[in-house]
Design an enzyme around this catalytic site. Structure first.
Site, PDB file in Angstrom:
ATOM      1  N   TYR A  25       0.850  -1.195   0.000  1.00  0.00           N
ATOM      2  CA  TYR A  25       0.000   0.000   0.000  1.00  0.00           C
ATOM      3  C   TYR A  25       0.888   1.248   0.000  1.00  0.00           C
ATOM      4  CZ  TYR A  25      -4.409   2.479   0.890  1.00  0.00           C
ATOM      5  OH  TYR A  25      -5.527   3.287   0.787  1.00  0.00           O
ATOM      6  N   SER A  27       3.322   3.702  -2.967  1.00  0.00           N
ATOM      7  CA  SER A  27       3.064   4.626  -4.082  1.00  0.00           C
ATOM      8  C   SER A  27       2.039   4.039  -5.060  1.00  0.00           C
ATOM      9  CB  SER A  27       4.397   4.926  -4.780  1.00  0.00           C
ATOM     10  OG  SER A  27       4.193   5.775  -5.867  1.00  0.00           O
ATOM     11  N   SER A  53       1.954   0.763   6.659  1.00  0.00           N
ATOM     12  CA  SER A  53       0.826   0.969   5.760  1.00  0.00           C
ATOM     13  C   SER A  53      -0.466   0.327   6.261  1.00  0.00           C
ATOM     14  CB  SER A  53       1.124   0.373   4.383  1.00  0.00           C
ATOM     15  OG  SER A  53       2.366   0.761   3.929  1.00  0.00           O
ATOM     16  N   GLN A  86      10.097  -8.575  -3.490  1.00  0.00           N
ATOM     17  CA  GLN A  86       9.010  -9.409  -4.006  1.00  0.00           C
ATOM     18  C   GLN A  86       9.318 -10.906  -4.012  1.00  0.00           C
ATOM     19  OE1 GLN A  86       7.419  -8.059  -7.742  1.00  0.00           O
ATOM     20  NE2 GLN A  86       6.889  -6.021  -6.952  1.00  0.00           N
ATOM     21  N   HIS A 108       5.591  -3.869 -12.805  1.00  0.00           N
ATOM     22  CA  HIS A 108       6.925  -3.764 -13.393  1.00  0.00           C
ATOM     23  C   HIS A 108       7.404  -5.199 -13.596  1.00  0.00           C
ATOM     24  CE1 HIS A 108      10.885  -2.462 -14.358  1.00  0.00           C
ATOM     25  NE2 HIS A 108      11.424  -2.497 -13.154  1.00  0.00           N
ATOM     26  N   ASP A 191      12.103   0.358 -19.180  1.00  0.00           N
ATOM     27  CA  ASP A 191      11.803   1.089 -17.944  1.00  0.00           C
ATOM     28  C   ASP A 191      13.098   1.374 -17.172  1.00  0.00           C
ATOM     29  OD1 ASP A 191       9.517   1.910 -16.043  1.00  0.00           O
ATOM     30  OD2 ASP A 191      10.838   0.740 -14.757  1.00  0.00           O
ATOM     31  N   GLU A 227      16.384  28.509 -12.160  1.00  0.00           N
ATOM     32  CA  GLU A 227      16.790  28.338 -13.543  1.00  0.00           C
ATOM     33  C   GLU A 227      16.999  26.866 -13.907  1.00  0.00           C
ATOM     34  OE1 GLU A 227      16.696  30.940 -15.554  1.00  0.00           O
ATOM     35  OE2 GLU A 227      16.960  29.380 -17.067  1.00  0.00           O
ATOM     36  N   GLU A 231      12.425  25.407 -13.346  1.00  0.00           N
ATOM     37  CA  GLU A 231      11.895  25.649 -14.693  1.00  0.00           C
ATOM     38  C   GLU A 231      11.819  24.396 -15.552  1.00  0.00           C
ATOM     39  OE1 GLU A 231      12.617  28.586 -17.554  1.00  0.00           O
ATOM     40  OE2 GLU A 231      13.077  30.137 -16.099  1.00  0.00           O
ATOM     41  N   SER A 252      11.879  31.755 -26.395  1.00  0.00           N
ATOM     42  CA  SER A 252      12.372  32.807 -27.300  1.00  0.00           C
ATOM     43  C   SER A 252      13.310  32.209 -28.341  1.00  0.00           C
ATOM     44  CB  SER A 252      13.123  33.859 -26.488  1.00  0.00           C
ATOM     45  OG  SER A 252      14.300  33.263 -25.940  1.00  0.00           O
TER      46      SER A 252
HETATM   47  P1  NAD Z   1       6.515   1.316  -2.369  1.00  0.00           P
HETATM   48  O1  NAD Z   1       7.905   1.255  -1.851  1.00  0.00           O
HETATM   49  O2  NAD Z   1       5.870   2.640  -2.438  1.00  0.00           O
HETATM   50  O3  NAD Z   1       5.540   0.362  -1.551  1.00  0.00           O
HETATM   51  C1  NAD Z   1       5.876  -0.252  -0.421  1.00  0.00           C
HETATM   52  C2  NAD Z   1       4.665  -0.983   0.144  1.00  0.00           C
HETATM   53  O4  NAD Z   1       5.007  -2.354   0.297  1.00  0.00           O
HETATM   54  C3  NAD Z   1       4.304  -0.441   1.503  1.00  0.00           C
HETATM   55  O5  NAD Z   1       2.906  -0.484   1.674  1.00  0.00           O
HETATM   56  C4  NAD Z   1       4.957  -1.459   2.436  1.00  0.00           C
HETATM   57  O6  NAD Z   1       4.296  -1.551   3.671  1.00  0.00           O
HETATM   58  C5  NAD Z   1       4.766  -2.723   1.638  1.00  0.00           C
HETATM   59  N1  NAD Z   1       5.714  -3.779   2.010  1.00  0.00           N
HETATM   60  C6  NAD Z   1       7.057  -3.673   2.092  1.00  0.00           C
HETATM   61  N2  NAD Z   1       7.584  -4.838   2.453  1.00  0.00           N
HETATM   62  C7  NAD Z   1       6.562  -5.699   2.604  1.00  0.00           C
HETATM   63  C8  NAD Z   1       6.468  -7.061   2.981  1.00  0.00           C
HETATM   64  N3  NAD Z   1       7.571  -7.768   3.275  1.00  0.00           N
HETATM   65  N4  NAD Z   1       5.240  -7.622   3.014  1.00  0.00           N
HETATM   66  C9  NAD Z   1       4.153  -6.922   2.716  1.00  0.00           C
HETATM   67  N5  NAD Z   1       4.165  -5.626   2.353  1.00  0.00           N
HETATM   68  C10 NAD Z   1       5.360  -5.028   2.311  1.00  0.00           C
HETATM   69  O7  NAD Z   1       6.506   0.553  -3.780  1.00  0.00           O
HETATM   70  P2  NAD Z   1       6.139   1.170  -5.202  1.00  0.00           P
HETATM   71  O8  NAD Z   1       7.143   2.229  -5.556  1.00  0.00           O
HETATM   72  O9  NAD Z   1       4.689   1.479  -5.250  1.00  0.00           O
HETATM   73  O10 NAD Z   1       6.461  -0.068  -6.152  1.00  0.00           O
HETATM   74  C11 NAD Z   1       5.589  -1.184  -6.235  1.00  0.00           C
HETATM   75  C12 NAD Z   1       5.727  -1.798  -7.615  1.00  0.00           C
HETATM   76  O11 NAD Z   1       5.262  -0.865  -8.586  1.00  0.00           O
HETATM   77  C13 NAD Z   1       7.147  -2.148  -8.014  1.00  0.00           C
HETATM   78  O12 NAD Z   1       7.103  -3.307  -8.813  1.00  0.00           O
HETATM   79  C14 NAD Z   1       7.571  -0.961  -8.858  1.00  0.00           C
HETATM   80  O13 NAD Z   1       8.577  -1.244  -9.798  1.00  0.00           O
HETATM   81  C15 NAD Z   1       6.259  -0.671  -9.563  1.00  0.00           C
HETATM   82  N6  NAD Z   1       6.144   0.693 -10.077  1.00  0.00           N
HETATM   83  C16 NAD Z   1       6.274   1.739  -9.221  1.00  0.00           C
HETATM   84  C17 NAD Z   1       6.103   3.015  -9.684  1.00  0.00           C
HETATM   85  C18 NAD Z   1       6.077   4.162  -8.707  1.00  0.00           C
HETATM   86  O14 NAD Z   1       5.469   5.159  -9.029  1.00  0.00           O
HETATM   87  N7  NAD Z   1       6.667   4.092  -7.531  1.00  0.00           N
HETATM   88  C19 NAD Z   1       5.836   3.257 -11.053  1.00  0.00           C
HETATM   89  C20 NAD Z   1       5.690   2.157 -11.909  1.00  0.00           C
HETATM   90  C21 NAD Z   1       5.848   0.865 -11.408  1.00  0.00           C
HETATM   91 MG    MG Z   2       9.747   3.582 -14.631  1.00  0.00          MG
END
Ligand code: NAD
Ligand code: MG
Length: 336
Positions: A25, A27, A53, A86, A108, A191, A227, A231, A252
């Protein structure tokens, strides 16, 4: 030309009566969970009961369960915990609990591309990846828009993996913008390449170099920050909407002439491309992935040192100071 899908190509009814389990939970996790819920889909969040979270997801009204229990409930299990964690969480808590005929989803392709997670038998494996930060995935959805997204199917066990993935992307708002078809390999490699060479690695070092050159030459930190850092967004907003030619139309002719004569002095294409090819080679042969996993396992010495260095950098301190003093209207992004 890669295939594109839009809302009309997605049937959200495919998710009727199904449970979508969001693991993590942060980003992306909070954004997927909230957008799906607002789209009328039944969402369960899987987390560590001791994690930060847990309370946040509860406060947002979700059913929150330990990862293993949440995985058991899911017809779709979306992995949204950090990539470097993961594989372990998957092996211990998710793989043994996946329902036959369910789907394992990623935002991802890292773990599948580099085989840290091997797709289990009898389960669909797909990628539903918004091409933007999680907080933007949420803010765009709330405003009635979506973030352009990628779709890929690695395993089509049910024969309907793509339809499920499209329904999922409609639920998080990606279909409103457009969905581009790709593969786990292409998504992962492009990516990583993009964030390392241009978006994060390249751009941060470019801003930093500009800021340092101006301040070392005696110009004020505030002028240098505006700057070379502030920007950038205004320029990129124009590129985002109208392309480089549109941006050049707005600036410009003096700025445009400077772009043509000084750009190549700062970024000599031959050398920079050669350097980028080196980065790409490390991504393609798995060297970068291996280094990152090892860095994480050994307690992140380089990562921590670099992060602290940036936090204490005059560019960052100046930006913080200026943001507190001025109202910039930086979209309505909320870094929750
Ligand atoms: P994050 O670091 O924001 O999320 C971490 C979350 O995982 C938290 O809720 C944390 O409590 C939970 N967590 C951590 N360890 C844990 C565990 N052992 N068991 C259960 N929950 C656990 O992650 P993110 O940046 O949202 O990335 C998640 C996936 O999305 C990744 O595969 C990333 O590559 C992909 N992704 C992220 C973004 C981005 O905007 N950050 C963009 C595109 C793809
Ligand atoms: Mg990316």
């Amino acid at each position: 030309m890669a295939k594109m899908y839009y809302a009309a190509d997605c049937d959200m009814k495919k998710l009727d009566g199904k449970v979508v389990t969001i693991i993590g939970y942060g980003s992306q996790g909070h954004a997927h969970a909230k957008n799906l819920k607002d789209s009328g889909i039944n969402v369960v969040v899987g987390l560590r009961p001791t994690g930060k979270s847990w309370e946040a997801a509860k406060a947002d009204g979700f059913e929150v369960l330990p990862v293993a229990e949440a995985a058991k409930k899911g017809d779709i299990v979306m992995m949204l915990i950090p990539d470097e964690l993961q594989a372990e969480v998957y092996a211990k808590e998710i793989e043994p609990n996946l329902k036959p005929g369910s789907a394992l989803a990623f935002a991802h392709g890292f773990n599948v591309r580099y085989s840290y997670i091997k797709p289990p038998a009898g389960v669909d494996v797909f990628l539903a990846a918004p091409k933007g930060p999680g907080h933007t995935v949420r803010s765009q959805f709330v405003e009635g828009f979506g973030v352009p997204s990628l779709i890929a199917v690695e395993v089509n066990a049910t024969g309907e993996a793509k339809e499920t993935a499209l329904a999922y992307l409609a639920g998080i708002g990606g279909a409103r913008a457009g969905i581009l078809e790709t593969t786990f390999k292409e998504e992962t490699e492009t990516d990583l390449f993009g964030e390392q060479t241009v978006l994060c690695g390249g751009v941060v070092d470019l801003m930093r170099a500009g800021f340092e050159v101006l301040t070392e030459a005696g110009y004020s930190k505030e002028a240098a920050y505006f700057e070379c850092v502030h920007e950038l967004k205004l320029i990129i907003d124009l590129v985002n909407k109208f392309g480089v030619s549109g941006m050049d139309f707005s600036i410009s002719d003096t700025a445009e002439y400077g772009q043509y004569v000084s750009g190549p002095r700062v970024v000599p294409l031959d050398t920079v491309k050669e350097n980028m090819r080196g980065v790409l080679a490390d991504i393609q042969d798995g060297t970068f992935a291996k280094n990152w996993v090892e860095e994480h396992k050994s307690g992140r010495p380089l990562f921590t040192k670099k992060r602290e260095e940036i936090r204490q950098h005059a560019m960052e301190l100046t930006g913080k100071d200026l943001r507190e003093k001025m109202n910039w209207g930086v979209n309505n992004i909320d870094l929750v």
